[in-house]
Write a protein that holds these residues in place. Structure first.
Motif, short mmCIF file in Angstrom:
data_model
loop_
_atom_site.label_atom_id
_atom_site.label_comp_id
_atom_site.label_asym_id
_atom_site.label_seq_id
_atom_site.Cartn_x
_atom_site.Cartn_y
_atom_site.Cartn_z
N PRO A 160 72.92 81.33 -36.69
CA PRO A 160 72.87 81.16 -35.23
C PRO A 160 72.19 79.87 -34.82
CG PRO A 160 72.19 83.36 -35.86
CD PRO A 160 72.33 82.57 -37.12
N GLY A 161 72.77 79.19 -33.89
CA GLY A 161 72.18 77.97 -33.36
C GLY A 161 72.59 76.71 -34.09
N LEU A 162 72.94 76.81 -35.35
CA LEU A 162 73.28 75.62 -36.11
C LEU A 162 74.67 75.10 -35.78
CD1 LEU A 162 71.74 76.15 -39.64
CD2 LEU A 162 71.01 74.64 -37.82
N GLN A 163 75.56 75.95 -35.33
CA GLN A 163 76.89 75.48 -34.98
C GLN A 163 76.81 74.52 -33.79
OE1 GLN A 163 79.08 79.08 -34.42
NE2 GLN A 163 79.76 79.11 -36.55
N ALA A 164 76.02 74.86 -32.81
CA ALA A 164 75.87 73.97 -31.65
C ALA A 164 75.20 72.67 -32.06
CB ALA A 164 75.05 74.67 -30.57
N TRP A 165 74.21 72.76 -32.92
CA TRP A 165 73.53 71.56 -33.40
C TRP A 165 74.50 70.66 -34.17
CZ3 TRP A 165 72.76 69.82 -38.39
CH2 TRP A 165 71.92 68.72 -38.51
N ALA A 166 75.31 71.26 -35.04
CA ALA A 166 76.26 70.48 -35.84
C ALA A 166 77.30 69.81 -34.94
CB ALA A 166 76.94 71.38 -36.86
N ALA A 167 77.76 70.51 -33.92
CA ALA A 167 78.73 69.92 -33.00
C ALA A 167 78.12 68.74 -32.25
CB ALA A 167 79.23 70.98 -32.01
N ALA A 168 76.87 68.89 -31.82
CA ALA A 168 76.20 67.78 -31.12
C ALA A 168 75.99 66.61 -32.06
CB ALA A 168 74.87 68.26 -30.55
N ALA A 169 75.66 66.87 -33.32
CA ALA A 169 75.46 65.80 -34.28
C ALA A 169 76.77 65.06 -34.56
CB ALA A 169 74.89 66.36 -35.58
N ARG A 170 77.87 65.78 -34.59
CA ARG A 170 79.18 65.12 -34.80
C ARG A 170 79.53 64.22 -33.63
NH1 ARG A 170 80.57 70.13 -37.13
NH2 ARG A 170 81.46 70.87 -35.18
N ARG A 171 79.19 64.64 -32.42
CA ARG A 171 79.47 63.81 -31.25
C ARG A 171 78.63 62.55 -31.23
NH1 ARG A 171 79.84 68.91 -28.38
NH2 ARG A 171 77.62 68.75 -27.97
N ARG A 172 77.40 62.64 -31.75
CA ARG A 172 76.51 61.47 -31.77
C ARG A 172 76.88 60.47 -32.85
NH1 ARG A 172 72.13 65.37 -30.93
NH2 ARG A 172 72.01 65.46 -33.17
N SER A 173 77.44 60.93 -33.95
CA SER A 173 77.72 60.01 -35.06
C SER A 173 78.94 59.16 -34.74
CB SER A 173 77.93 60.79 -36.35
OG SER A 173 79.09 61.58 -36.26
N PRO A 174 78.91 57.89 -35.20
CA PRO A 174 80.04 56.98 -34.91
C PRO A 174 81.29 57.34 -35.67
CG PRO A 174 78.30 55.84 -36.14
CD PRO A 174 77.86 57.25 -35.91
#
Length: 71
Positions: free
Chosen positions: A57-71
């Motif tokens: 729980p919670g890591l899916q949202a974090w992973a999605a946000a990290a993918r959006r931040r990465s170039p």
């Protein structure tokens, strides 16, 4: 099926107690079995470990946000 309020209370207490005992037994046995576990030799591999982490729980949202931040 019908039962009394007292039977319902006893059933709830019994289920709670047995569930708690099982969870604590698993928790206390975990370090013993963890010592013999070698994740590098485990069949799930690196990709499976990444998927398992994303299910938490919670890591899916974090992973999605990290993918959006990465170039």
């Amino acid at each position: 099926m019908r039962g009394t309020v007292w039977q319902a209370i006893l059933l709830g207490l019994s289920a709670t107690t047995s569930h708690t005992a099982i969870v604590w037994a698993i928790r206390l046995a975990g370090p013993y079995f963890e010592r013999s576990l070698d994740l590098d030799k485990a069949e799930i591999g690196d990709r499976g470990r990444r998927r398992a982490r994303l299910r938490r729980p919670g890591l899916q949202a974090w992973a999605a946000a990290a993918r959006r931040r990465s170039p």
